[in-house]
Design a protein around this motif. Structure first.
Motif, PDB file in Angstrom:
ATOM      1  N   LEU A 208      14.293  -2.531 -10.212  1.00 25.91           N
ATOM      2  CA  LEU A 208      13.112  -2.592  -9.364  1.00 25.91           C
ATOM      3  C   LEU A 208      12.219  -1.398  -9.683  1.00 25.91           C
ATOM      4  O   LEU A 208      12.630  -0.245  -9.538  1.00 25.91           O
ATOM      5  CB  LEU A 208      13.511  -2.571  -7.886  1.00 25.91           C
ATOM      6  CG  LEU A 208      12.367  -2.522  -6.875  1.00 25.91           C
ATOM      7  CD1 LEU A 208      11.496  -3.763  -6.979  1.00 25.91           C
ATOM      8  CD2 LEU A 208      12.917  -2.354  -5.461  1.00 25.91           C
ATOM      9  N   LEU A 209      10.983  -1.676 -10.106  1.00 27.47           N
ATOM     10  CA  LEU A 209      10.051  -0.616 -10.486  1.00 27.47           C
ATOM     11  C   LEU A 209       9.129  -0.216  -9.343  1.00 27.47           C
ATOM     12  O   LEU A 209       8.767   0.956  -9.223  1.00 27.47           O
ATOM     13  CB  LEU A 209       9.209  -1.070 -11.682  1.00 27.47           C
ATOM     14  CG  LEU A 209       9.966  -1.496 -12.941  1.00 27.47           C
ATOM     15  CD1 LEU A 209       8.980  -1.989 -13.999  1.00 27.47           C
ATOM     16  CD2 LEU A 209      10.811  -0.349 -13.479  1.00 27.47           C
ATOM     17  N   LEU A 210       8.734  -1.181  -8.514  1.00 29.05           N
ATOM     18  CA  LEU A 210       7.750  -0.904  -7.478  1.00 29.05           C
ATOM     19  C   LEU A 210       7.888  -1.917  -6.356  1.00 29.05           C
ATOM     20  O   LEU A 210       8.104  -3.099  -6.597  1.00 29.05           O
ATOM     21  CB  LEU A 210       6.325  -0.983  -8.063  1.00 29.05           C
ATOM     22  CG  LEU A 210       5.150  -0.837  -7.093  1.00 29.05           C
ATOM     23  CD1 LEU A 210       5.095   0.575  -6.515  1.00 29.05           C
ATOM     24  CD2 LEU A 210       3.833  -1.180  -7.786  1.00 29.05           C
ATOM     25  N   SER A 211       7.753  -1.439  -5.119  1.00 29.66           N
ATOM     26  CA  SER A 211       7.719  -2.296  -3.950  1.00 29.66           C
ATOM     27  C   SER A 211       6.550  -1.863  -3.083  1.00 29.66           C
ATOM     28  O   SER A 211       6.456  -0.695  -2.702  1.00 29.66           O
ATOM     29  CB  SER A 211       9.035  -2.211  -3.163  1.00 29.66           C
ATOM     30  OG  SER A 211       8.990  -3.023  -2.006  1.00 29.66           O
ATOM     31  N   VAL A 212       5.652  -2.798  -2.789  1.00 27.45           N
ATOM     32  CA  VAL A 212       4.455  -2.499  -2.003  1.00 27.45           C
ATOM     33  C   VAL A 212       4.512  -3.284  -0.702  1.00 27.45           C
ATOM     34  O   VAL A 212       4.700  -4.506  -0.715  1.00 27.45           O
ATOM     35  CB  VAL A 212       3.173  -2.848  -2.778  1.00 27.45           C
ATOM     36  CG1 VAL A 212       1.937  -2.426  -1.976  1.00 27.45           C
ATOM     37  CG2 VAL A 212       3.164  -2.181  -4.149  1.00 27.45           C
ATOM     38  N   LEU A 213       4.350  -2.579   0.411  1.00 31.36           N
ATOM     39  CA  LEU A 213       4.380  -3.190   1.729  1.00 31.36           C
ATOM     40  C   LEU A 213       2.956  -3.397   2.236  1.00 31.36           C
ATOM     41  O   LEU A 213       2.131  -2.473   2.194  1.00 31.36           O
ATOM     42  CB  LEU A 213       5.156  -2.309   2.710  1.00 31.36           C
ATOM     43  CG  LEU A 213       5.208  -2.779   4.170  1.00 31.36           C
ATOM     44  CD1 LEU A 213       5.963  -4.098   4.281  1.00 31.36           C
ATOM     45  CD2 LEU A 213       5.850  -1.704   5.049  1.00 31.36           C
ATOM     46  N   ASP A 252       8.299   3.031  -3.742  1.00 32.09           N
ATOM     47  CA  ASP A 252       8.010   2.376  -2.472  1.00 32.09           C
ATOM     48  C   ASP A 252       6.666   2.866  -1.960  1.00 32.09           C
ATOM     49  O   ASP A 252       6.465   4.059  -1.719  1.00 32.09           O
ATOM     50  CB  ASP A 252       9.099   2.677  -1.444  1.00 32.09           C
ATOM     51  CG  ASP A 252      10.444   2.113  -1.852  1.00 32.09           C
ATOM     52  OD1 ASP A 252      10.570   0.882  -1.929  1.00 32.09           O
ATOM     53  OD2 ASP A 252      11.362   2.921  -2.125  1.00 32.09           O
ATOM     54  N   ARG A 253       5.742   1.920  -1.824  1.00 31.20           N
ATOM     55  CA  ARG A 253       4.397   2.258  -1.373  1.00 31.20           C
ATOM     56  C   ARG A 253       3.976   1.346  -0.235  1.00 31.20           C
ATOM     57  O   ARG A 253       4.469   0.221  -0.104  1.00 31.20           O
ATOM     58  CB  ARG A 253       3.397   2.123  -2.534  1.00 31.20           C
ATOM     59  CG  ARG A 253       3.583   3.151  -3.625  1.00 31.20           C
ATOM     60  CD  ARG A 253       2.932   2.743  -4.933  1.00 31.20           C
ATOM     61  NE  ARG A 253       1.523   2.440  -4.786  1.00 31.20           N
ATOM     62  CZ  ARG A 253       0.751   2.054  -5.821  1.00 31.20           C
ATOM     63  NH1 ARG A 253       1.276   1.948  -7.045  1.00 31.20           N
ATOM     64  NH2 ARG A 253      -0.524   1.788  -5.629  1.00 31.20           N
ATOM     65  N   THR A 254       3.061   1.847   0.571  1.00 29.17           N
ATOM     66  CA  THR A 254       2.457   1.052   1.637  1.00 29.17           C
ATOM     67  C   THR A 254       0.972   0.920   1.367  1.00 29.17           C
ATOM     68  O   THR A 254       0.280   1.925   1.153  1.00 29.17           O
ATOM     69  CB  THR A 254       2.675   1.714   3.009  1.00 29.17           C
ATOM     70  OG1 THR A 254       4.085   1.822   3.275  1.00 29.17           O
ATOM     71  CG2 THR A 254       2.024   0.883   4.112  1.00 29.17           C
ATOM     72  N   PHE A 255       0.498  -0.336   1.327  1.00 21.43           N
ATOM     73  CA  PHE A 255      -0.917  -0.586   1.097  1.00 21.43           C
ATOM     74  C   PHE A 255      -1.638  -0.486   2.442  1.00 21.43           C
ATOM     75  O   PHE A 255      -1.475  -1.338   3.315  1.00 21.43           O
ATOM     76  CB  PHE A 255      -1.126  -1.970   0.483  1.00 21.43           C
ATOM     77  CG  PHE A 255      -2.523  -2.208  -0.027  1.00 21.43           C
ATOM     78  CD1 PHE A 255      -2.826  -2.010  -1.371  1.00 21.43           C
ATOM     79  CD2 PHE A 255      -3.533  -2.631   0.823  1.00 21.43           C
ATOM     80  CE1 PHE A 255      -4.103  -2.236  -1.843  1.00 21.43           C
ATOM     81  CE2 PHE A 255      -4.818  -2.853   0.358  1.00 21.43           C
ATOM     82  CZ  PHE A 255      -5.107  -2.654  -0.982  1.00 21.43           C
ATOM     83  N   GLN A 256      -2.414   0.581   2.606  1.00 24.24           N
ATOM     84  CA  GLN A 256      -3.145   0.809   3.845  1.00 24.24           C
ATOM     85  C   GLN A 256      -4.580   0.310   3.672  1.00 24.24           C
ATOM     86  O   GLN A 256      -5.406   0.947   3.022  1.00 24.24           O
ATOM     87  CB  GLN A 256      -3.112   2.289   4.211  1.00 24.24           C
ATOM     88  CG  GLN A 256      -1.695   2.814   4.434  1.00 24.24           C
ATOM     89  CD  GLN A 256      -1.643   4.295   4.756  1.00 24.24           C
ATOM     90  OE1 GLN A 256      -2.613   5.023   4.534  1.00 24.24           O
ATOM     91  NE2 GLN A 256      -0.521   4.735   5.283  1.00 24.24           N
ATOM     92  N   THR A 257      -4.860  -0.827   4.295  1.00 28.36           N
ATOM     93  CA  THR A 257      -6.135  -1.502   4.088  1.00 28.36           C
ATOM     94  C   THR A 257      -7.322  -0.632   4.470  1.00 28.36           C
ATOM     95  O   THR A 257      -8.348  -0.602   3.777  1.00 28.36           O
ATOM     96  CB  THR A 257      -6.162  -2.808   4.896  1.00 28.36           C
ATOM     97  OG1 THR A 257      -5.024  -3.604   4.544  1.00 28.36           O
ATOM     98  CG2 THR A 257      -7.434  -3.592   4.603  1.00 28.36           C
TER      99      THR A 257
END
Length: 397
Positions: A208-213, A252-257
């Motif tokens: 797993l390279l990247l996970s975006v929430l 692990d990243r969170t996409f903050q709109t």
């Protein structure tokens, strides 16, 4: 020499009058459509640049058109149940079909059903091949994405159940979409899920390279050809652009709109069902349940064109137009065979002109020539969870 023409192929769930519409991407001019049915989600694929496949929505067959003969269905491939998704290998040699929780693999040249893979626990939702046709990926409602080595599947004996190369189990809700970049077995693949995440994986290692929430469930995902960006379509109609080269690198990243408003495409009023990027990476095509297809300029996030449909859009993708699509006098190099409904190698057939029986096993035909004998006995046996198989053995003198 003129540049290759890019064409958008689009289907919706409105009705049986027009299965697939086509239009030139940059000029917007409409091309003749393919008539005769309507295709379900993830149910449209080009086969070898000569045929178009469309899984009939809610039915147990696949419509087949020759690319240059848009007004007439050429063939129907009968399947064992309603088709949930399908894809064709880039080299044009194989077709993959999802029926319930099973994957069916056909060989195009002879129509043989080579394998039935039963490693998912719930219905299939999406299938795709790597660009070199060496591997394929499957996603399902069981929250699993599986990576398969095509060679291993083809070489497995009928009595064996091949194992997937990788099992990706990091999603907590059903897989909705997946796509694969360039590089064959070294490619990166993206998965989308109702668990509000999109994940990027390495096919070779399974890492797993990247996970975006995100704030909403993700229904569609795609990569641009340079793989600088990942585009994710949400249930609320938003399309999110994720930079894959952002620094510092975080798995692990969170996409903050609210903070990344310049990376959101806004215009659809219902969930986004499909996404596709042009070959030069400047245009994004999106389809939605709001019955529209939109063409976006990626840099400015502006909608350049909106195409209205009469039902929820089920498929929309960009392809380089094969020669046969634009040449009404063109013909396929070879007609498609009749596709078998029975697993190849489960039944024996007598060869005319020889004292023996040919057993068909996967891709191989092994002739077992017997001398004069008094009788041949047919033995039928069944393994739990496997189709009935027939073998032939020589009786004693």
């Amino acid at each position: 020499m003129a540049a290759p023409m890019e064409v958008a192929l689009v289907t919706d769930a409105a009705g049986p009058l027009c299965n697939c519409s086509a239009w030139e991407l940059h000029s917007g001019s409409a091309l003749p459509g393919y008539r005769g049915g309507n295709s379900g989600p993830r149910g449209l694929a080009l086969l070898g640049g000569e045929h178009l496949l469309g899984a009939q929505l809610g039915k147990s067959y696949i419509n087949v058109w020759e690319l240059q003969r848009k007004d007439q269905l050429q063939q129907k491939i009968i399947c064992p149940g309603p088709v949930t998704c399908l894809t064709a290998s880039p080299n044009g040699l194989y077709i993959l079909v999802g029926v319930a929780e099973s994957i069916y693999l056909w060989e195009v040249s002879n129509g043989n059903l080579l394998a039935i893979l039963n490693r998912h626990y719930q219905d299939l939702t999406c299938l795709c091949f790597t660009d070199d046709s060496s591997h394929f990926l499957s996603g399902a409602k069981d929250c699993l994405a599986l990576v398969w080595n095509l060679y291993s599947v083809l070489q497995a004996e009928p009595s064996q159940i091949p194992d997937p190369r990788h099992v990706w189990s990091r999603h907590s809700l059903p897989i909705t979409d997946l796509c694969c970049g360039f590089g064959g077995p070294l490619a990166r693949a993206a998965t989308a899920s109702l668990d509000q995440t999109a994940k990027l994986w390495e096919v070779s290692s399974g890492e797993l390279l990247l996970s975006v929430l995100f704030d909403v469930g993700i229904m569609a995902v795609t990569l641009d050809l340079s793989e600088y960006h990942m585009f994710c379509g949400g249930m609320d109609g938003s399309i999110f652009q994720v930079d894959l080269c952002a620094w510092p690198v975080q798995r692990d990243r969170t996409f903050q709109t609210e903070r990344e408003n310049g990376k959101v495409f806004k215009g659809h009023r219902n969930q986004v069902t499909c996404l596709s990027v042009s070959t030069d990476g400047s245009l994004l095509l999106s389809g939605s349940h709001d019955e529209t297809v939109r063409l976006w300029d990626i840099q400015s996030k502006q909608c350049l064109k909106t195409m209205n449909h009469k039902g929820p859009v089920t498929n929309a993708f960009i392809v380089l137009a094969p020669a046969n699509m634009l040449n009404p006098d063109g013909k396929p190099s070879a007609p498609l065979p009749k596709f078998s409904k029975h697993l190849h190698g489960t039944e024996s057939s007598d060869e005319q002109g020889s004292e023996g029986v040919t057993l068909r096993l996967g891709l191989h035909q092994q002739s077992l020539l017997f001398g004069p004998c008094r009788r041949l006995e047919r033995a039928t046996w069944r393994r739990p969870g496997r189709p009935t198989r027939r073998c032939t053995r020589q009786g004693k003198r």
